[in-house]
Design a protein around this motif. Structure first.
Motif, mmCIF file in Angstrom:
data_model
loop_
_atom_site.group_PDB
_atom_site.id
_atom_site.type_symbol
_atom_site.label_atom_id
_atom_site.label_comp_id
_atom_site.label_asym_id
_atom_site.label_seq_id
_atom_site.Cartn_x
_atom_site.Cartn_y
_atom_site.Cartn_z
ATOM 1 N N ILE A 89 0.844 -1.206 0.000
ATOM 2 C CA ILE A 89 0.000 0.000 0.000
ATOM 3 C C ILE A 89 0.875 1.251 0.000
ATOM 4 O O ILE A 89 0.609 2.225 -0.707
ATOM 5 N N GLY A 90 1.953 1.227 0.790
ATOM 6 C CA GLY A 90 2.863 2.373 0.829
ATOM 7 C C GLY A 90 3.499 2.670 -0.516
ATOM 8 O O GLY A 90 3.842 3.821 -0.811
ATOM 9 N N SER A 91 3.631 1.658 -1.349
ATOM 10 C CA SER A 91 4.266 1.830 -2.657
ATOM 11 C C SER A 91 3.400 2.600 -3.644
ATOM 12 O O SER A 91 3.876 2.990 -4.713
ATOM 13 N N ARG A 92 2.132 2.837 -3.287
ATOM 14 C CA ARG A 92 1.276 3.590 -4.210
ATOM 15 C C ARG A 92 1.752 5.019 -4.378
ATOM 16 O O ARG A 92 1.351 5.693 -5.332
ATOM 17 N N VAL A 93 2.622 5.516 -3.472
ATOM 18 C CA VAL A 93 3.118 6.885 -3.607
ATOM 19 C C VAL A 93 4.012 7.032 -4.831
ATOM 20 O O VAL A 93 4.236 8.151 -5.300
ATOM 21 N N VAL A 94 4.542 5.916 -5.342
ATOM 22 C CA VAL A 94 5.324 5.978 -6.583
ATOM 23 C C VAL A 94 4.633 5.250 -7.737
ATOM 24 O O VAL A 94 4.839 5.582 -8.904
ATOM 25 N N LEU A 95 3.804 4.236 -7.404
ATOM 26 C CA LEU A 95 3.143 3.451 -8.450
ATOM 27 C C LEU A 95 1.776 3.999 -8.828
ATOM 28 O O LEU A 95 1.243 3.680 -9.886
ATOM 29 N N GLY A 96 1.190 4.825 -7.947
ATOM 30 C CA GLY A 96 -0.135 5.360 -8.191
ATOM 31 C C GLY A 96 -1.218 4.533 -7.519
ATOM 32 O O GLY A 96 -1.001 3.383 -7.113
ATOM 33 N N CYS A 97 -2.418 5.128 -7.397
ATOM 34 C CA CYS A 97 -3.565 4.454 -6.782
ATOM 35 C C CYS A 97 -4.379 3.748 -7.859
ATOM 36 O O CYS A 97 -3.953 3.614 -8.996
ATOM 37 N N LEU A 123 6.963 -6.587 -6.519
ATOM 38 C CA LEU A 123 7.755 -5.374 -6.324
ATOM 39 C C LEU A 123 9.233 -5.721 -6.222
ATOM 40 O O LEU A 123 9.615 -6.649 -5.515
ATOM 41 N N GLU A 124 10.043 -4.978 -6.903
ATOM 42 C CA GLU A 124 11.490 -5.141 -6.807
ATOM 43 C C GLU A 124 12.059 -3.892 -6.149
ATOM 44 O O GLU A 124 12.367 -2.898 -6.802
ATOM 45 N N GLN A 125 12.164 -3.940 -4.840
ATOM 46 C CA GLN A 125 12.634 -2.789 -4.073
ATOM 47 C C GLN A 125 13.799 -3.216 -3.194
ATOM 48 O O GLN A 125 13.786 -4.323 -2.647
ATOM 49 N N PRO A 126 14.787 -2.352 -3.039
ATOM 50 C CA PRO A 126 15.908 -2.691 -2.145
ATOM 51 C C PRO A 126 15.438 -2.786 -0.710
ATOM 52 O O PRO A 126 14.477 -2.121 -0.307
ATOM 53 N N HIS A 127 16.084 -3.627 0.061
ATOM 54 C CA HIS A 127 15.724 -3.755 1.477
ATOM 55 C C HIS A 127 15.996 -2.446 2.219
ATOM 56 O O HIS A 127 15.237 -2.051 3.089
ATOM 57 N N ASN A 128 17.082 -1.790 1.858
ATOM 58 C CA ASN A 128 17.424 -0.486 2.449
ATOM 59 C C ASN A 128 17.750 0.491 1.333
ATOM 60 O O ASN A 128 18.280 0.104 0.295
ATOM 61 N N PHE A 172 14.121 12.567 0.820
ATOM 62 C CA PHE A 172 13.177 12.263 -0.255
ATOM 63 C C PHE A 172 13.796 12.394 -1.635
ATOM 64 O O PHE A 172 13.361 11.722 -2.573
ATOM 65 N N ARG A 173 14.796 13.242 -1.774
ATOM 66 C CA ARG A 173 15.525 13.264 -3.055
ATOM 67 C C ARG A 173 16.189 11.903 -3.281
ATOM 68 O O ARG A 173 16.193 11.378 -4.396
ATOM 69 N N HIS A 174 16.738 11.358 -2.221
ATOM 70 C CA HIS A 174 17.365 10.040 -2.314
ATOM 71 C C HIS A 174 16.311 8.959 -2.541
ATOM 72 O O HIS A 174 16.522 8.023 -3.323
ATOM 73 N N ALA A 175 15.156 9.093 -1.876
ATOM 74 C CA ALA A 175 14.091 8.093 -1.997
ATOM 75 C C ALA A 175 13.549 8.015 -3.418
ATOM 76 O O ALA A 175 13.146 6.944 -3.876
ATOM 77 N N ARG A 176 13.538 9.129 -4.124
ATOM 78 C CA ARG A 176 13.037 9.121 -5.499
ATOM 79 C C ARG A 176 13.918 8.261 -6.407
ATOM 80 O O ARG A 176 13.443 7.690 -7.388
ATOM 81 N N GLU A 177 15.188 8.151 -6.060
ATOM 82 C CA GLU A 177 16.119 7.351 -6.863
ATOM 83 C C GLU A 177 16.229 5.916 -6.355
ATOM 84 O O GLU A 177 16.518 5.010 -7.124
ATOM 85 N N HIS A 178 16.007 5.722 -5.059
ATOM 86 C CA HIS A 178 16.202 4.389 -4.457
ATOM 87 C C HIS A 178 15.011 4.068 -3.562
ATOM 88 O O HIS A 178 15.169 3.823 -2.375
ATOM 89 N N PHE A 179 13.806 4.040 -4.149
ATOM 90 C CA PHE A 179 12.610 3.892 -3.327
ATOM 91 C C PHE A 179 12.480 2.487 -2.753
ATOM 92 O O PHE A 179 12.630 1.487 -3.461
ATOM 93 N N ALA A 210 11.596 0.159 3.885
ATOM 94 C CA ALA A 210 12.712 0.851 4.533
ATOM 95 C C ALA A 210 12.369 2.315 4.832
ATOM 96 O O ALA A 210 12.709 2.837 5.896
ATOM 97 N N LEU A 211 11.680 2.979 3.900
ATOM 98 C CA LEU A 211 11.308 4.376 4.118
ATOM 99 C C LEU A 211 10.319 4.486 5.268
ATOM 100 O O LEU A 211 10.420 5.384 6.106
ATOM 101 N N SER A 212 9.367 3.568 5.327
ATOM 102 C CA SER A 212 8.400 3.574 6.426
ATOM 103 C C SER A 212 9.090 3.427 7.778
ATOM 104 O O SER A 212 8.764 4.132 8.737
ATOM 105 N N GLU A 213 10.048 2.510 7.866
ATOM 106 C CA GLU A 213 10.779 2.308 9.123
ATOM 107 C C GLU A 213 11.582 3.551 9.501
ATOM 108 O O GLU A 213 11.643 3.931 10.672
ATOM 109 N N LEU A 214 12.175 4.202 8.508
ATOM 110 C CA LEU A 214 12.959 5.406 8.782
ATOM 111 C C LEU A 214 12.057 6.538 9.272
ATOM 112 O O LEU A 214 12.393 7.241 10.239
ATOM 113 N N LEU A 215 10.919 6.717 8.618
ATOM 114 C CA LEU A 215 10.009 7.803 9.016
ATOM 115 C C LEU A 215 9.468 7.580 10.427
ATOM 116 O O LEU A 215 9.271 8.529 11.187
ATOM 117 N N THR A 216 9.224 6.331 10.778
ATOM 118 C CA THR A 216 8.806 6.009 12.149
ATOM 119 C C THR A 216 9.908 6.353 13.138
ATOM 120 O O THR A 216 9.658 6.927 14.211
#
Length: 537
Positions: free
Chosen positions: A296-304, A313-318, A352-359, A363-369
């Motif tokens: 669900i969190g990935s919709r911020v880049v994939l869309g709703c 999904l192919e996303q890096p662990h960190n 977030f500049r970094h997140a746009r390149e390495h989403f 990992a982003l959710s854990e960092l924001l928490t």
């Protein structure tokens, strides 16, 4: 049929052919329903409801003399007990949300599907029966079971990670029956681009529709369905035979298309389904839930407006290394300590500049928490005037959950913490000016070294005499006393929590002369370091 008692029904539509169609497709005998009349305009229907007091009214919205919405509102205002099912050709937002405002049981679009209409009526009859049972004092076992499943979904699945329970043991301990097969979590997220008060008022009805549709479509192919319905999220756990996996996959797509038709009734309303992986053990429910949430969190880049499968999904662990994360948190902590709003904003924008390149959603959710917790802990540690932690936490979490793109997510992180920092800065301005805060930070980072008043004054860029006066005024104690008390606090922590010698602790707290350290410790604490360790170590 749920009861021997027949439920009475009125049908209303300005087209007689529609009334005839409804009479033909309803399973009257099987559902235990009895037709007591049909009307062709709103005024006739209103008079018939007053006279005959039906259990159920099936009506169109567009009716001559008095439209359906006006009629339902009038009946509700007059307190006449009656359940409404809307059958309408109107998809427009205003019709749907006005109907929901009056708590209609269902909103079915023309052309009417016989299965959908009969399914809605079956559930409505069950609801009426449950309501009557409650009035008569009969136990409502279905509600108890629903609450039990909700509790298990929110608490039990986390406990199962640490427990090696058989299915029989799970049933005995939690009261939930599973069968051998697969276990999986889905999240159904609702996002509204133009959130009006009407939407807020009717969100429960909308979520109920989405929930009921899932139960209808999946109950025959699942052994157990768990559910927790929230304001804008429905969390669902399913257990099903392994041979049904492909059927479940196809059914999810069919379900999404079905609820999308309902979502189209609302302006700017978007649905996303996040699907965790299926596992062969209920102990993995928690893992699937974490994956569904990340999907669900990935919709911020994939869309709703889509189904997002974690397995696809192919996303890096960190997206930051461990060292980069630690350095970021240290830097943020300094900004929080010094109440530097602009620096904090720049730090988050860099993330977030970094997140746009390495989403990476997880990992982003854990960092924001971690950032939120760091901010709240720093505030509690440093500032005597506390902020409303519960309000900040809810504002932060809701903003993150509601963000539908990275820009909105970035703003959801920045806004509540920036507002809180600025409020805190205003609250402590008269108690704790910036030079004093800088002095606190300096002591915290250098207490193991030789520290002189002149060194700290230079660090905060003030004349030593002036700094001494400001410090005493803002803290109520001399800087030298503050430094000594801080070092003694660290010394007590080391005496309690380590096996370091008195000599080593003396050096670690900035005193090269052990005898002087011991003498000073006794003066401040009242007993010698060795005695303190014996008592508290």
């Amino acid at each position: 049929m749920l009861e021997n008692k027949k439920r009475t029904v009125l049908i209303a539509d300005d087209e007689q052919l529609i009334c005839e169609l409804l009479k033909k497709i309803i399973d009257w005998d099987e559902l235990g329903l009895c037709l007591i009349g049909e009307q062709y305009n709103g005024k006739e229907l209103y008079n018939a409801i007053i006279e005959k007091r039906p259990d159920i009214v099936i009506t169109d919205i567009s009716m001559p003399q008095m439209d359906g919405i006006e009629l339902i509102g009038k009946i509700r205002t007059e307190g006449i007990p009656c359940h409404f099912v809307i059958v309408s050709g109107y998809r427009q937002f205003e019709y749907a949300h006005n109907a929901l405002k009056y708590d209609v049981e269902d909103y079915i679009l023309k052309p009417v599907d016989a299965g959908e209409l009969n399914g809605a009526l079956k559930k409505l009859i069950s609801k009426i029966t449950d309501m009557e049972n409650q009035v008569e004092g009969k136990p409502e076992a279905g509600e108890d079971k629903r609450l039990l499943k909700r509790f298990f979904l929110n608490n039990g699945i986390q406990e199962l990670k640490q427990k090696n329970l058989t299915l029989a043991e799970i049933e005995k301990e939690y009261g939930i029956w599973f069968q051998e097969g697969l276990f999986q979590i889905l999240h159904v997220k609702s996002d509204i681009m133009e959130q009006t008060q009407d939407y807020v008022d009717n969100s429960t009805s909308i979520q109920n529709k989405i929930s009921v549709t899932f139960q209808d479509m999946f109950q025959d192919i699942c052994a157990c369905i768990l559910e927790d319905q929230g304001f804008d999220m429905i969390k669902i756990g399913i257990n099903y035979p392994a041979e049904n996996e492909n059927q479940i996959y196809n059914k999810i797509k069919e379900y999404f298309e079905h609820i999308q038709n309902f979502a189209d009734l609302f302006k700017g309303y978007q649905l996303t389904i996040g699907v965790g992986n299926a596992y062969d053990s209920p102990a993995c429910f928690a893992m699937s839930e974490k994956e569904a949430r990340a999907a669900i969190g990935s919709r911020v880049v994939l869309g709703c407006d889509k189904v997002i499968y974690w397995r696809n999904l192919e996303q890096p662990h960190n997206f930051l290394t461990e060292g980069e994360t630690k350095e970021l948190l240290r830097s943020l902590e300094k900004s929080f300590e010094l109440l530097e709003t602009e620096k904090f904003k720049e730090q988050i924008k860099a993330v977030f500049r970094h997140a746009r390149e390495h989403f990476s959603s997880e990992a982003l959710s854990e960092l924001l928490t971690a950032i939120l917790e760091l901010f709240l802990q720093t505030q509690e540690r440093l500032f005597s005037v506390s902020l409303n932690e519960d309000f900040i936490r809810k504002q932060y979490i809701y903003g993150i959950q509601s963000a539908v793109n990275l820009r909105a997510l970035q703003e959801a992180v920045i806004r509540p913490i920036s507002d809180a920092i600025e409020k805190q800065a205003a609250l402590v301005e008269q108690q704790n000016r910036k030079p004093v805060r800088l002095a606190f930070v300096y002591v915290e980072e250098n207490y193991a070294k030789q520290i002189h008043l002149e060194d700290v004054a230079a660090y905060v860029d003030l004349n030593p005499v002036y700094f001494s006066n400001v410090f005493k005024k803002e803290t109520g104690e001399n800087f030298t006393d503050y430094l000594t008390n801080y070092r003694m606090k660290i010394a007590k922590e080391l005496l309690r929590g380590t096996n370091d010698s008195i000599c080593e602790i003396s050096e670690k707290t900035g005193y090269q002369d052990t005898r002087y350290f011991s003498k000073l410790f006794k003066k401040c604490v009242g007993i010698k370091p060795s005695e303190y360790r014996k008592i508290y170590g």
